[in-house]
Design a protein around this motif. Sequence first.
Motif, PDB file in Angstrom:
ATOM      1  N   THR A 272     -34.949  -2.977  -0.659  1.00  0.00           N
ATOM      2  CA  THR A 272     -36.098  -2.919  -1.562  1.00  0.00           C
ATOM      3  C   THR A 272     -35.679  -2.329  -2.905  1.00  0.00           C
ATOM      4  OG1 THR A 272     -37.578  -2.690   0.320  1.00  0.00           O
ATOM      5  CG2 THR A 272     -38.464  -2.043  -1.827  1.00  0.00           C
ATOM      6  N   ASN A 273     -34.852  -1.296  -2.859  1.00  0.00           N
ATOM      7  CA  ASN A 273     -34.407  -0.664  -4.102  1.00  0.00           C
ATOM      8  C   ASN A 273     -33.573  -1.604  -4.955  1.00  0.00           C
ATOM      9  OD1 ASN A 273     -34.911   2.506  -4.425  1.00  0.00           O
ATOM     10  ND2 ASN A 273     -35.039   1.881  -2.282  1.00  0.00           N
ATOM     11  N   PHE A 274     -32.673  -2.343  -4.340  1.00  0.00           N
ATOM     12  CA  PHE A 274     -31.861  -3.313  -5.072  1.00  0.00           C
ATOM     13  C   PHE A 274     -32.766  -4.401  -5.651  1.00  0.00           C
ATOM     14  CE2 PHE A 274     -27.394  -5.190  -5.160  1.00  0.00           C
ATOM     15  CZ  PHE A 274     -27.737  -6.285  -5.929  1.00  0.00           C
ATOM     16  N   ALA A 275     -33.709  -4.845  -4.855  1.00  0.00           N
ATOM     17  CA  ALA A 275     -34.577  -5.955  -5.281  1.00  0.00           C
ATOM     18  C   ALA A 275     -35.420  -5.573  -6.494  1.00  0.00           C
ATOM     19  CB  ALA A 275     -35.475  -6.380  -4.126  1.00  0.00           C
ATOM     20  N   MET A 276     -35.664  -4.283  -6.670  1.00  0.00           N
ATOM     21  CA  MET A 276     -36.514  -3.826  -7.782  1.00  0.00           C
ATOM     22  C   MET A 276     -35.713  -3.032  -8.806  1.00  0.00           C
ATOM     23  SD  MET A 276     -39.838  -2.597  -5.646  1.00  0.00           S
ATOM     24  CE  MET A 276     -40.674  -3.703  -4.500  1.00  0.00           C
ATOM     25  N   MET A 277     -34.409  -3.230  -8.824  1.00  0.00           N
ATOM     26  CA  MET A 277     -33.530  -2.404  -9.651  1.00  0.00           C
ATOM     27  C   MET A 277     -33.905  -2.446 -11.140  1.00  0.00           C
ATOM     28  SD  MET A 277     -29.462  -2.786 -10.353  1.00  0.00           S
ATOM     29  CE  MET A 277     -29.056  -3.406  -8.738  1.00  0.00           C
ATOM     30  N   GLN A 278     -33.867  -1.279 -11.762  1.00  0.00           N
ATOM     31  CA  GLN A 278     -33.988  -1.186 -13.218  1.00  0.00           C
ATOM     32  C   GLN A 278     -32.596  -0.853 -13.727  1.00  0.00           C
ATOM     33  OE1 GLN A 278     -36.838  -2.722 -13.681  1.00  0.00           O
ATOM     34  NE2 GLN A 278     -37.410  -1.322 -15.312  1.00  0.00           N
ATOM     35  N   THR A 324     -35.883   6.996  -8.711  1.00  0.00           N
ATOM     36  CA  THR A 324     -35.063   6.065  -7.929  1.00  0.00           C
ATOM     37  C   THR A 324     -35.590   4.640  -8.016  1.00  0.00           C
ATOM     38  OG1 THR A 324     -36.367   6.533  -5.933  1.00  0.00           O
ATOM     39  CG2 THR A 324     -34.346   7.826  -6.271  1.00  0.00           C
ATOM     40  N   ASN A 325     -36.893   4.479  -7.911  1.00  0.00           N
ATOM     41  CA  ASN A 325     -37.465   3.123  -7.886  1.00  0.00           C
ATOM     42  C   ASN A 325     -38.807   3.070  -8.622  1.00  0.00           C
ATOM     43  OD1 ASN A 325     -38.217   0.507  -7.366  1.00  0.00           O
ATOM     44  ND2 ASN A 325     -37.808   0.579  -5.163  1.00  0.00           N
ATOM     45  N   PRO A 326     -38.740   3.133  -9.969  1.00  0.00           N
ATOM     46  CA  PRO A 326     -39.982   3.130 -10.749  1.00  0.00           C
ATOM     47  C   PRO A 326     -40.810   1.860 -10.543  1.00  0.00           C
ATOM     48  CG  PRO A 326     -38.040   2.897 -12.182  1.00  0.00           C
ATOM     49  CD  PRO A 326     -37.537   3.243 -10.819  1.00  0.00           C
ATOM     50  N   VAL A 327     -40.132   0.744 -10.288  1.00  0.00           N
ATOM     51  CA  VAL A 327     -40.876  -0.510 -10.095  1.00  0.00           C
ATOM     52  C   VAL A 327     -41.733  -0.422  -8.835  1.00  0.00           C
ATOM     53  CG1 VAL A 327     -40.645  -2.978  -9.627  1.00  0.00           C
ATOM     54  CG2 VAL A 327     -39.226  -1.908 -11.386  1.00  0.00           C
ATOM     55  N   ALA A 328     -41.170   0.141  -7.763  1.00  0.00           N
ATOM     56  CA  ALA A 328     -41.973   0.303  -6.542  1.00  0.00           C
ATOM     57  C   ALA A 328     -43.138   1.239  -6.819  1.00  0.00           C
ATOM     58  CB  ALA A 328     -41.121   0.838  -5.398  1.00  0.00           C
ATOM     59  N   SER A 394     -41.765  -6.378 -11.648  1.00  0.00           N
ATOM     60  CA  SER A 394     -40.515  -7.110 -11.877  1.00  0.00           C
ATOM     61  C   SER A 394     -40.465  -8.432 -11.097  1.00  0.00           C
ATOM     62  CB  SER A 394     -39.315  -6.240 -11.492  1.00  0.00           C
ATOM     63  OG  SER A 394     -39.344  -5.950 -10.109  1.00  0.00           O
ATOM     64  N   LEU A 395     -41.611  -8.813 -10.501  1.00  0.00           N
ATOM     65  CA  LEU A 395     -41.626 -10.067  -9.740  1.00  0.00           C
ATOM     66  C   LEU A 395     -41.305 -11.247 -10.667  1.00  0.00           C
ATOM     67  CD1 LEU A 395     -42.428 -11.198  -6.866  1.00  0.00           C
ATOM     68  CD2 LEU A 395     -44.640 -11.776  -7.900  1.00  0.00           C
ATOM     69  N   ALA A 396     -40.410 -12.126 -10.221  1.00  0.00           N
ATOM     70  CA  ALA A 396     -40.092 -13.317 -11.020  1.00  0.00           C
ATOM     71  C   ALA A 396     -41.323 -14.211 -11.068  1.00  0.00           C
ATOM     72  CB  ALA A 396     -38.918 -14.067 -10.390  1.00  0.00           C
ATOM     73  N   ALA A 397     -41.622 -14.740 -12.244  1.00  0.00           N
ATOM     74  CA  ALA A 397     -42.831 -15.558 -12.404  1.00  0.00           C
ATOM     75  C   ALA A 397     -42.800 -16.753 -11.449  1.00  0.00           C
ATOM     76  CB  ALA A 397     -42.946 -16.033 -13.841  1.00  0.00           C
ATOM     77  N   ASP A 398     -41.616 -17.269 -11.183  1.00  0.00           N
ATOM     78  CA  ASP A 398     -41.476 -18.449 -10.324  1.00  0.00           C
ATOM     79  C   ASP A 398     -41.013 -18.065  -8.919  1.00  0.00           C
ATOM     80  OD1 ASP A 398     -39.035 -17.519 -11.145  1.00  0.00           O
ATOM     81  OD2 ASP A 398     -38.100 -19.483 -11.289  1.00  0.00           O
ATOM     82  N   PHE A 506     -24.094  12.283  -2.026  1.00  0.00           N
ATOM     83  CA  PHE A 506     -23.663  10.934  -2.388  1.00  0.00           C
ATOM     84  C   PHE A 506     -22.813  11.001  -3.657  1.00  0.00           C
ATOM     85  CE2 PHE A 506     -27.702   9.922  -0.096  1.00  0.00           C
ATOM     86  CZ  PHE A 506     -27.104   9.265   0.967  1.00  0.00           C
ATOM     87  N   ILE A 507     -21.678  10.303  -3.658  1.00  0.00           N
ATOM     88  CA  ILE A 507     -20.790  10.330  -4.818  1.00  0.00           C
ATOM     89  C   ILE A 507     -21.261   9.338  -5.883  1.00  0.00           C
ATOM     90  CG2 ILE A 507     -18.398  10.061  -5.606  1.00  0.00           C
ATOM     91  CD1 ILE A 507     -17.559  10.599  -2.640  1.00  0.00           C
ATOM     92  N   TRP A 508     -21.592   8.143  -5.426  1.00  0.00           N
ATOM     93  CA  TRP A 508     -22.017   7.090  -6.349  1.00  0.00           C
ATOM     94  C   TRP A 508     -23.480   7.325  -6.735  1.00  0.00           C
ATOM     95  CZ3 TRP A 508     -20.342   3.728  -9.631  1.00  0.00           C
ATOM     96  CH2 TRP A 508     -21.134   2.629 -10.014  1.00  0.00           C
ATOM     97  N   PRO A 509     -23.809   7.230  -8.029  1.00  0.00           N
ATOM     98  CA  PRO A 509     -25.200   7.527  -8.432  1.00  0.00           C
ATOM     99  C   PRO A 509     -26.234   6.556  -7.846  1.00  0.00           C
ATOM    100  CG  PRO A 509     -23.875   6.772 -10.322  1.00  0.00           C
ATOM    101  CD  PRO A 509     -22.928   7.008  -9.194  1.00  0.00           C
ATOM    102  N   GLY A 510     -25.837   5.325  -7.561  1.00  0.00           N
ATOM    103  CA  GLY A 510     -26.736   4.386  -6.865  1.00  0.00           C
ATOM    104  C   GLY A 510     -27.890   3.893  -7.725  1.00  0.00           C
ATOM    105  N   PHE A 511     -28.860   3.277  -7.066  1.00  0.00           N
ATOM    106  CA  PHE A 511     -30.099   2.778  -7.699  1.00  0.00           C
ATOM    107  C   PHE A 511     -29.767   1.951  -8.951  1.00  0.00           C
ATOM    108  CE2 PHE A 511     -30.982   6.673  -5.253  1.00  0.00           C
ATOM    109  CZ  PHE A 511     -31.850   6.129  -4.322  1.00  0.00           C
ATOM    110  N   GLY A 512     -30.343   2.331 -10.129  1.00  0.00           N
ATOM    111  CA  GLY A 512     -30.130   1.539 -11.353  1.00  0.00           C
ATOM    112  C   GLY A 512     -28.666   1.433 -11.759  1.00  0.00           C
TER     113      GLY A 512
END
Length: 602
Positions: A272-278, A324-328, A394-398, A506-512
């Motif tokens: 879900t986080n990847f799908a809504m990534m900023q 982490t997930n502003p879009v959600a 962030s939903l794609a229009a199509d 976690f070493i890698w910042p992740g998310f965006g």
Amino acid sequence: MNDPTTTLTVTPEDVVAFVDQWQDTLQPEAVVWCDGSTRERHELIQLMQDQGTIEPLNAELRPYSFVARSEPTDVARVESRTFVCSVDPEDAGPTNNWVAPDEMKNTLLDLSEGAMRGRTMYVVPFSMGPIDSPMARYGVQITDSPYVVVSLHLMVRVSNTVLQNITAGASWVKCVHTVGAPLAEGEEDVAWPCNDTKYISHFPETREIWSFGSAYGGNALLPKKAFALRIASAMARDEGWMAEHMLLVRLTSPEGKRYHMVAAFPSACGKTNFAMMQPVLDGWSVETLGDDIAWLAIGDDGRLRAINPEAGFFGVAPGTSHKTNPVAMDTLWGHTMFTNVAVTQEGDVWWEGMTKEVPEGLTNWRGEPHDPHSGHRAAHPNARFTVSVDQCPSLAADWDNPEGVPIDAIIFGGRRSDTVPLVVEARDWDHGVYLGSTIASEQTAAAEGTIGVLRRDPFAMLPFAGYHMGDYMKHWLGMGERLRSQGRVPRIFQVNWFQKDEDGRFIWPGFGDNIRVVKWMIERIEGQHSANDTALGLTPHPEDLDIDGAELSEEALAGLLRVDPDLARADLNAADEFLSTFGDKLPEAIRAQLQAAHSRLD
Ligand code: GTP
Ligand code: SPV
Ligand code: MN
């Protein structure tokens, strides 16, 4: 999306027969045919408030949103009670629980006798995928849970058009669900009816699902994991397509070029986080097409194309924040069903990770005052939100294009504190299938089991493949063969956002920041960089990863990309041992990849 305006003229005979037969067995007080309309949803929401199943949130803070609190015994998928009842046990394979279909049906028929007494049986026709898409498949779920009906409204396309198309000859999947809690004459109902005995049973040959005793998530929302993955994977094998536990996104580069990717991560590992990534990198954008399930088929253009069969999100709440997930967070502004979250004094929702500070005066997911010093969490770790995709900014229009989108890359991932580098590119399709086959991940709260324990989860499909995992790998290899001969083969990558340092951080910042890795993938697709040929696959030269502005030292990045031969060898041995349980069903090509992996490490 929903099509509540369709008035039904004829109800398909086989659906009527199915409903009649189950009505005889389950003996509900009433039968209601659902049409997916807003009015129907409103009435069910009223009913659930009266029954105490849901509680309204403060309408000024979270309009038309509700909290449900489940029984503590019914908080996640129950994999130990999930069965693939193929005729031949060989077809279920070593990774599924198996019971002979007749035996399972007899057991469940006994349990089902009168199981809906005192309750209403709802009949819910739905489409997975845009109703008129060639990739769509239909189903009808009967259920005695209004919570399930409202969730289905939010998550899939509930519509009478489905019944009309069934009348015209379309095939459909039979989904039977009961919470297994009949009410005696005059007996008062509980907020979350369910049964300690649970069965989530799949009959892949007859395309049926029988679910008893749970009202939570994938156990009860049958279009999701039970249909769109377990039954659909068997359909896909027979019909030459793929049903996968994958998010689906479109990425647009600063140059305006579009790419589509799918990513398979195990439950609660970041889809879900990847799908809504900023994206944190300027000029890049992500559009959401799906966050959990993708159906893929080879299009007339010879390319692998994907649709999202769902129409809503059933997302993990804990860890979701404006950071982490502003879009959600924006998606959840209202018209959302929350389950097992905490409630603030003001009547809004809260969960661990939403804010640093724990608000005063919380009500926990059990409905009790939260004691911040108790060491207990206020929200359940598998607390979820249910919301329609329409609300996602962030939903794609199509997003519901019936043709789907052409896939440029497939990503596999898992939650690994060590061993697996930040990103690895497969040498070719077969090597990519091998990477998918060997995915392992630390257990999360999305299913019962001990959190943190490493388990193999090939293709993030361990709990979801509706047939033998060895045959499933063979199917993937076969799809690659067809793509090679007909069109373009997507690149395959493996990622791991979850490596930890000595202090467990976690070493890698992740998310965006994950865009940095995706950017490298796209540059690889465009032929811009060479790569390190390691024992595990192709990894980036550290200077090719754009970490400009990231909170990450060069040493840390080097560490994230390093292949530790001892850890890699131990992991390979574990993968080898796991794959050997498939015996003769392990495809020769995967065996060869294993061999090659051993020799590269030696
Ligand atoms: P399911 O709905 O169970 O299939 O889960 P999912 O794969 O969609 O996982 P989701 O995106 O909901 O993330 C699950 C948890 O992982 C949440 O608590 C997230 O905050 C956390 N998470 C997601 N992406 C990242 C990441 O890049 N880094 C870190 N450290 N955590 C992440
Ligand atoms: C998962 O566990 O992968 C989920 C939640 O997406 S459930 O719908 O319960 O399967
Ligand atoms: Mn999932």
